[in-house]
Design a protein around this motif. Structure first.
Motif, PDB file in Angstrom:
ATOM      1  N   ASN A  30      27.027 -37.658 -88.944  1.00 10.46           N
ATOM      2  CA  ASN A  30      27.264 -38.201 -90.276  1.00 10.46           C
ATOM      3  C   ASN A  30      27.069 -39.708 -90.331  1.00 10.46           C
ATOM      4  O   ASN A  30      26.830 -40.273 -91.409  1.00 10.46           O
ATOM      5  CB  ASN A  30      28.680 -37.848 -90.746  1.00 10.46           C
ATOM      6  CG  ASN A  30      28.823 -36.386 -91.108  1.00 10.46           C
ATOM      7  OD1 ASN A  30      27.839 -35.713 -91.409  1.00 10.46           O
ATOM      8  ND2 ASN A  30      30.043 -35.885 -91.071  1.00 10.46           N
ATOM      9  N   LEU A  31      27.164 -40.383 -89.205  1.00 13.92           N
ATOM     10  CA  LEU A  31      27.037 -41.840 -89.156  1.00 13.92           C
ATOM     11  C   LEU A  31      25.615 -42.296 -88.860  1.00 13.92           C
ATOM     12  O   LEU A  31      25.273 -43.459 -89.083  1.00 13.92           O
ATOM     13  CB  LEU A  31      27.970 -42.411 -88.083  1.00 13.92           C
ATOM     14  CG  LEU A  31      29.477 -42.232 -88.297  1.00 13.92           C
ATOM     15  CD1 LEU A  31      30.230 -42.722 -87.069  1.00 13.92           C
ATOM     16  CD2 LEU A  31      29.931 -42.980 -89.539  1.00 13.92           C
ATOM     17  N   ALA A  32      24.785 -41.401 -88.344  1.00 13.00           N
ATOM     18  CA  ALA A  32      23.468 -41.794 -87.833  1.00 13.00           C
ATOM     19  C   ALA A  32      22.466 -42.064 -88.944  1.00 13.00           C
ATOM     20  O   ALA A  32      22.522 -41.475 -90.022  1.00 13.00           O
ATOM     21  CB  ALA A  32      22.933 -40.702 -86.907  1.00 13.00           C
ATOM     22  N   SER A  33      21.519 -42.982 -88.658  1.00  8.46           N
ATOM     23  CA  SER A  33      20.415 -43.250 -89.578  1.00  8.46           C
ATOM     24  C   SER A  33      19.150 -43.529 -88.789  1.00  8.46           C
ATOM     25  O   SER A  33      19.185 -43.732 -87.564  1.00  8.46           O
ATOM     26  CB  SER A  33      20.747 -44.435 -90.496  1.00  8.46           C
ATOM     27  OG  SER A  33      20.911 -45.619 -89.744  1.00  8.46           O
ATOM     28  N   GLN A  34      18.016 -43.547 -89.468  1.00  7.61           N
ATOM     29  CA  GLN A  34      16.710 -43.671 -88.848  1.00  7.61           C
ATOM     30  C   GLN A  34      16.581 -44.979 -88.060  1.00  7.61           C
ATOM     31  O   GLN A  34      16.947 -46.040 -88.545  1.00  7.61           O
ATOM     32  CB  GLN A  34      15.597 -43.570 -89.892  1.00  7.61           C
ATOM     33  CG  GLN A  34      15.598 -44.666 -90.937  1.00  7.61           C
ATOM     34  CD  GLN A  34      16.707 -44.536 -91.970  1.00  7.61           C
ATOM     35  OE1 GLN A  34      17.193 -43.436 -92.220  1.00  7.61           O
ATOM     36  NE2 GLN A  34      17.087 -45.644 -92.566  1.00  7.61           N
ATOM     37  N   GLY A  35      16.075 -44.874 -86.828  1.00  5.98           N
ATOM     38  CA  GLY A  35      15.843 -46.044 -85.996  1.00  5.98           C
ATOM     39  C   GLY A  35      16.983 -46.390 -85.066  1.00  5.98           C
ATOM     40  O   GLY A  35      16.836 -47.264 -84.201  1.00  5.98           O
ATOM     41  N   GLN A  36      18.127 -45.725 -85.202  1.00  5.04           N
ATOM     42  CA  GLN A  36      19.240 -45.973 -84.288  1.00  5.04           C
ATOM     43  C   GLN A  36      19.058 -45.174 -82.998  1.00  5.04           C
ATOM     44  O   GLN A  36      18.148 -44.350 -82.879  1.00  5.04           O
ATOM     45  CB  GLN A  36      20.564 -45.597 -84.954  1.00  5.04           C
ATOM     46  CG  GLN A  36      20.962 -46.541 -86.085  1.00  5.04           C
ATOM     47  CD  GLN A  36      22.358 -46.237 -86.600  1.00  5.04           C
ATOM     48  OE1 GLN A  36      22.628 -45.154 -87.126  1.00  5.04           O
ATOM     49  NE2 GLN A  36      23.255 -47.196 -86.450  1.00  5.04           N
ATOM     50  N   LEU A 101      15.113 -48.536 -95.272  1.00  5.58           N
ATOM     51  CA  LEU A 101      14.257 -47.789 -96.186  1.00  5.58           C
ATOM     52  C   LEU A 101      13.910 -48.601 -97.433  1.00  5.58           C
ATOM     53  O   LEU A 101      12.894 -48.358 -98.075  1.00  5.58           O
ATOM     54  CB  LEU A 101      14.956 -46.490 -96.610  1.00  5.58           C
ATOM     55  CG  LEU A 101      15.314 -45.512 -95.494  1.00  5.58           C
ATOM     56  CD1 LEU A 101      16.092 -44.339 -96.064  1.00  5.58           C
ATOM     57  CD2 LEU A 101      14.069 -45.024 -94.771  1.00  5.58           C
ATOM     58  N   GLU A 102      14.730 -49.575 -97.766  1.00  3.88           N
ATOM     59  CA  GLU A 102      14.531 -50.348 -98.986  1.00  3.88           C
ATOM     60  C   GLU A 102      13.344 -51.306 -98.901  1.00  3.88           C
ATOM     61  O   GLU A 102      12.940 -51.896 -99.910  1.00  3.88           O
ATOM     62  CB  GLU A 102      15.792 -51.146 -99.313  1.00  3.88           C
ATOM     63  CG  GLU A 102      16.958 -50.305 -99.814  1.00  3.88           C
ATOM     64  CD  GLU A 102      17.585 -49.437 -98.742  1.00  3.88           C
ATOM     65  OE1 GLU A 102      17.532 -49.846 -97.555  1.00  3.88           O
ATOM     66  OE2 GLU A 102      18.102 -48.362 -99.075  1.00  3.88           O
ATOM     67  N   ARG A 132      11.820 -40.603-100.443  1.00  2.00           N
ATOM     68  CA  ARG A 132      11.922 -41.701-101.408  1.00  2.00           C
ATOM     69  C   ARG A 132      10.633 -41.909-102.208  1.00  2.00           C
ATOM     70  O   ARG A 132      10.531 -42.835-103.009  1.00  2.00           O
ATOM     71  CB  ARG A 132      12.288 -42.999-100.685  1.00  2.00           C
ATOM     72  CG  ARG A 132      13.677 -42.976-100.066  1.00  2.00           C
ATOM     73  CD  ARG A 132      13.892 -44.216 -99.211  1.00  2.00           C
ATOM     74  NE  ARG A 132      13.855 -45.435-100.007  1.00  2.00           N
ATOM     75  CZ  ARG A 132      14.905 -45.981-100.627  1.00  2.00           C
ATOM     76  NH1 ARG A 132      16.092 -45.403-100.530  1.00  2.00           N
ATOM     77  NH2 ARG A 132      14.794 -47.096-101.324  1.00  2.00           N
ATOM     78  N   GLY A 133       9.635 -41.043-101.969  1.00  2.00           N
ATOM     79  CA  GLY A 133       8.392 -41.147-102.707  1.00  2.00           C
ATOM     80  C   GLY A 133       7.398 -42.137-102.136  1.00  2.00           C
ATOM     81  O   GLY A 133       6.461 -42.554-102.822  1.00  2.00           O
ATOM     82  N   VAL A 134       7.575 -42.511-100.878  1.00  4.38           N
ATOM     83  CA  VAL A 134       6.650 -43.412-100.192  1.00  4.38           C
ATOM     84  C   VAL A 134       5.549 -42.590 -99.524  1.00  4.38           C
ATOM     85  O   VAL A 134       5.828 -41.550 -98.918  1.00  4.38           O
ATOM     86  CB  VAL A 134       7.387 -44.259 -99.136  1.00  4.38           C
ATOM     87  CG1 VAL A 134       6.405 -45.100 -98.326  1.00  4.38           C
ATOM     88  CG2 VAL A 134       8.430 -45.144 -99.801  1.00  4.38           C
ATOM     89  N   LYS A 135       4.312 -43.037 -99.622  1.00  3.99           N
ATOM     90  CA  LYS A 135       3.220 -42.383 -98.906  1.00  3.99           C
ATOM     91  C   LYS A 135       3.214 -42.894 -97.471  1.00  3.99           C
ATOM     92  O   LYS A 135       3.232 -44.103 -97.235  1.00  3.99           O
ATOM     93  CB  LYS A 135       1.874 -42.684 -99.560  1.00  3.99           C
ATOM     94  CG  LYS A 135       0.701 -42.032 -98.830  1.00  3.99           C
ATOM     95  CD  LYS A 135      -0.634 -42.367 -99.466  1.00  3.99           C
ATOM     96  CE  LYS A 135      -1.785 -41.749 -98.680  1.00  3.99           C
ATOM     97  NZ  LYS A 135      -3.105 -42.081 -99.269  1.00  3.99           N
ATOM     98  N   VAL A 136       3.192 -41.982 -96.505  1.00  2.00           N
ATOM     99  CA  VAL A 136       3.223 -42.378 -95.100  1.00  2.00           C
ATOM    100  C   VAL A 136       1.890 -42.069 -94.420  1.00  2.00           C
ATOM    101  O   VAL A 136       1.268 -41.039 -94.682  1.00  2.00           O
ATOM    102  CB  VAL A 136       4.372 -41.674 -94.331  1.00  2.00           C
ATOM    103  CG1 VAL A 136       5.728 -42.169 -94.824  1.00  2.00           C
ATOM    104  CG2 VAL A 136       4.285 -40.155 -94.476  1.00  2.00           C
TER     105      VAL A 136
END
Length: 258
Positions: A30-36, A101-102, A132-136
């Protein structure tokens, strides 16, 4: 950051000496996010003493699972590779500051560049950017065909190119050569991989907004041991530094000396 005993749900080899490990434990998830990253204890005793830092590749909050990917080769990671489904490992995390992400708005193009074992943290990042609607667009570099992993998974999210140094899979060459040859357009760079690759990216795209995740050997993983420091770029005193484990591992292009 918490300390949690997590159960191994699955462990399997996915490339030459590369393993995918799925861990269950809702609190840390629940605490984790991308890049950690996680600091994993590979044995029940004190030998080896130090935990191993491993990047988070996927976060599944519904199942309470984290997927990590690591390369076995040293004594500690070889011990971890022997662990089986149902065993429990002590995990400290999530650690570090990951990818924001922002930094890329909806409708923009994010170029994700990975090298070898630097590829895994880009997968959760790509998942979140797509939401988020970003093209990757992904450019992933490996030594050879036996080292390639997650190609199909990345392809499901967006345009994906594979570069191998020996040309045995994808296209022969470096990630920079692929970007140049394909004349890829993008707004933001996100990258993780070996330092020479990150230096090449910084040199090739000095005017682009970008973020680099550094790979480094670590001791404590929480900023106490000063084993993973790097100097701040353009510091005239040469005395300012950042800790990769707590200030990073993600830094803006040009923020620190590579």
């Amino acid at each position: 950051m918490i300390l949690e005993n997590m159960e191994i749900c699955q462990q399997q080899p996915i490339a030459s000496n590369v393993y995918e490990l799925v861990l269950k434990g809702q609190e840390l998830v629940n605490l984790a996010s991308q890049g950690q990253f996680l600091h994993v204890k590979v044995s029940e005793g004190t030998d080896p003493l130090l935990r191993r830092p491993i990047s988070i590749a996927k976060i599944d909050q519904d199942k309470g699972e984290l997927t990590v990917i690591y390369r076995a080769g040293g004594r500690g990671t070889n011990m971890l590779a022997l662990k089986q489904k149902g065993e429990v490992v002590s995990v400290l995390g999530p650690l570090g500051n990951g990818f924001s992400l922002e930094e890329t708005s909806k409708g923009a193009i994010a170029l994700l560049i990975g090298g070898g074992i630097g590829v895994p943290p880009l997968y959760e990042l790509s998942l979140q950017l797509v939401k988020r609607g970003v093209k990757v667009v992904h450019v992933l570099g490996f030594a050879g065909s036996s080292d390639v992993f997650y190609e199909e998974k990345f392809m499901e999210l967006g345009e994906t190119y594979i570069a191998t140094m020996d040309g045995s899979h994808g296209e022969k060459g470096t990630v920079i050569e692929i970007i140049d040859n394909k004349q890829l357009l993008f707004d933001t760079i996100y990258s993780c991989g070996p330092t020479p690759m990150l230096k090449a990216i910084e040199t090739a795209f000095p005017d682009k907004k970008g973020f680099l995740s550094l790979e480094e050997r670590m001791g404590c993983g929480i900023g106490a041991c000063f084993a993973c420091v790097c100097h701040v770029k353009d510091d005239p005193t040469k005395t300012a530094y950042k800790k990769i484990c707590t200030d990073g591992p993600v830094f803006a292009i040009g923020e620190v000396e590579l």
